[in-house]
Design a protein around this motif. Structure first.
Motif, PDB file in Angstrom:
ATOM      1  N   HIS A   9     -57.398 -23.721   6.388  1.00 30.50           N
ATOM      2  CA  HIS A   9     -56.982 -25.123   6.472  1.00 30.50           C
ATOM      3  C   HIS A   9     -57.068 -25.521   7.940  1.00 30.50           C
ATOM      4  O   HIS A   9     -56.430 -24.889   8.783  1.00 30.50           O
ATOM      5  N   ILE A  10     -57.866 -26.522   8.240  1.00 33.28           N
ATOM      6  CA  ILE A  10     -58.106 -26.856   9.639  1.00 33.28           C
ATOM      7  C   ILE A  10     -57.869 -28.334   9.923  1.00 33.28           C
ATOM      8  O   ILE A  10     -57.737 -29.155   9.019  1.00 33.28           O
ATOM      9  N   LEU A  11     -57.814 -28.618  11.202  1.00 31.75           N
ATOM     10  CA  LEU A  11     -57.613 -29.966  11.703  1.00 31.75           C
ATOM     11  C   LEU A  11     -58.963 -30.486  12.178  1.00 31.75           C
ATOM     12  O   LEU A  11     -59.629 -29.834  12.985  1.00 31.75           O
ATOM     13  N   GLY A  12     -59.370 -31.638  11.691  1.00 29.92           N
ATOM     14  CA  GLY A  12     -60.644 -32.176  12.156  1.00 29.92           C
ATOM     15  C   GLY A  12     -61.358 -32.970  11.090  1.00 29.92           C
ATOM     16  O   GLY A  12     -60.749 -33.426  10.118  1.00 29.92           O
ATOM     17  N   LEU A  13     -62.643 -33.128  11.268  1.00 27.52           N
ATOM     18  CA  LEU A  13     -63.453 -33.922  10.350  1.00 27.52           C
ATOM     19  C   LEU A  13     -63.378 -33.371   8.938  1.00 27.52           C
ATOM     20  O   LEU A  13     -63.262 -34.112   7.961  1.00 27.52           O
ATOM     21  N   TYR A  14     -63.416 -32.046   8.833  1.00 26.94           N
ATOM     22  CA  TYR A  14     -63.266 -31.421   7.518  1.00 26.94           C
ATOM     23  C   TYR A  14     -61.865 -30.833   7.397  1.00 26.94           C
ATOM     24  O   TYR A  14     -61.265 -30.427   8.399  1.00 26.94           O
ATOM     25  N   ALA A  68     -64.323 -28.846  18.052  1.00 21.14           N
ATOM     26  CA  ALA A  68     -63.200 -27.923  17.903  1.00 21.14           C
ATOM     27  C   ALA A  68     -62.383 -28.245  16.668  1.00 21.14           C
ATOM     28  O   ALA A  68     -62.117 -29.411  16.362  1.00 21.14           O
ATOM     29  N   ASN A  69     -61.991 -27.203  15.938  1.00 19.21           N
ATOM     30  CA  ASN A  69     -61.107 -27.346  14.786  1.00 19.21           C
ATOM     31  C   ASN A  69     -59.945 -26.373  14.911  1.00 19.21           C
ATOM     32  O   ASN A  69     -60.136 -25.161  14.858  1.00 19.21           O
ATOM     33  N   VAL A  70     -58.746 -26.909  15.055  1.00 17.33           N
ATOM     34  CA  VAL A  70     -57.558 -26.053  15.135  1.00 17.33           C
ATOM     35  C   VAL A  70     -57.235 -25.500  13.747  1.00 17.33           C
ATOM     36  O   VAL A  70     -57.258 -26.239  12.761  1.00 17.33           O
ATOM     37  N   LEU A  71     -56.956 -24.214  13.694  1.00 14.50           N
ATOM     38  CA  LEU A  71     -56.604 -23.579  12.420  1.00 14.50           C
ATOM     39  C   LEU A  71     -55.142 -23.822  12.099  1.00 14.50           C
ATOM     40  O   LEU A  71     -54.256 -23.531  12.916  1.00 14.50           O
ATOM     41  N   LEU A  72     -54.883 -24.355  10.899  1.00 12.92           N
ATOM     42  CA  LEU A  72     -53.500 -24.589  10.485  1.00 12.92           C
ATOM     43  C   LEU A  72     -52.959 -23.399   9.706  1.00 12.92           C
ATOM     44  O   LEU A  72     -51.879 -22.900   9.966  1.00 12.92           O
ATOM     45  N   SER A  73     -53.725 -22.960   8.722  1.00 16.43           N
ATOM     46  CA  SER A  73     -53.323 -21.784   7.950  1.00 16.43           C
ATOM     47  C   SER A  73     -54.568 -21.188   7.317  1.00 16.43           C
ATOM     48  O   SER A  73     -55.603 -21.841   7.225  1.00 16.43           O
TER      49      SER A  73
END
Lengths: 154, 154
Positions: free
Chosen positions: A100-105, B138-143
């Motif tokens: 689960h990531i933060l961003g466009l996807y 960049a994509n921060v990983l949430l879980s």
DNA sequence: CTTGAAAAGAACTGCCT
DNA sequence: AGGCAGTTCTTTTCAAG
């Protein structure tokens, strides 16, 4: 969060290169006795730092020659949507990792398949039919190198 | 490419859940003797399918609370550019994985850092200064959830 | 594939510095 | 903390069915 001295770092660095080594082997390399090394490993396990050992499988040999990173955007993003999606996606055998990531996807999936034809089947029949799936981006993996990480170095 | 029977698959599935188990434990669960199980594990190792065991570290506990996926596009893409980039990027301790991929971005990096401020330092001082780097996402990983993969299931 | 047994090695314990 | 010596368990190898 536990404090590690230089010996702990060296120990973890050794285990990171090969997690199958025993306390005696590692101790010899570090100039420690078997029991001292063993006690350190115990301490690291009890602290939860050493969470376990995972298998390193050769997927090529097993007939899974294709690995694809999938970016998945959800069409609707309520709490229920996320949970529904996660529950459904984790039941697909070909999906190895769900991030689960933060961003466009919203999610990044690591998917393995026997070949590209097999991947297309997984994509069309399993992924695209997941609840709430919107945009999907695919990146075929060409090659990959795993590094020891910042523990031994820092 | 070696042929696996149902027992081999069950064995690998067990090892995938916990690679620290011995032949006796696994054999008991599969209804096999210790020696039969041991011989199967040997065969799988010699065939290269069981490539090794990797450490499962709790990065949070170690003070690395932030994981970021980085998509990196190279500005110039000759053979030399790829090799220069790979050599330079693999020497950054915070970079755990370097994946060469097909798509909008040329590489996908898995980067760990102590916090976002630390990540910004790594990004600006180490990543952006790499030879030939163009666009970066960049994509921060949430879980994240790791799944057993298609071996035990198929 | 099994059992049984022996040898080797690894894990674990207690005591001492 | 670490070392040493000892016990216990598992792994590994072998022989035989």
């Amino acid at each position: 969060m536990m404090r590690l001295d230089e010996t702990d770092r060296a120990l973890l660095a050794m285990l990171e290169r090969d997690a199958g080594q025993g306390a005696a082997t590692i101790g010899r390399a570090l100039g420690l006795s078997q029991s001292a090394t063993w006690r350190r490993m115990q301490r690291l396990e009890r602290a939860g730092i050493l969470a376990g050992r995972r298998l390193d499988l050769d997927l090529e040999q097993l007939g899974f020659g294709v690995t694809v990173f999938l970016g998945v955007k959800l069409a609707t993003k309520g709490r229920v949507s996320l949970e529904d999606f996660e529950r459904a996606v984790t039941s697909i055998p070909e999906v190895q990792t769900v991030s689960h990531i933060l961003g466009l996807y919203d999610y990044r999936l690591r998917v393995v398949a026997r070949d590209l034809a097999d991947f297309e089947r997984v994509l069309r029949r399993r992924i695209m039919t997941l609840p709430g799936v919107g945009d999907v981006e695919a990146n075929v993996l060409l090659s990959e190198e795993l590094r020891p990480g910042p523990i031994g170095a820092a």
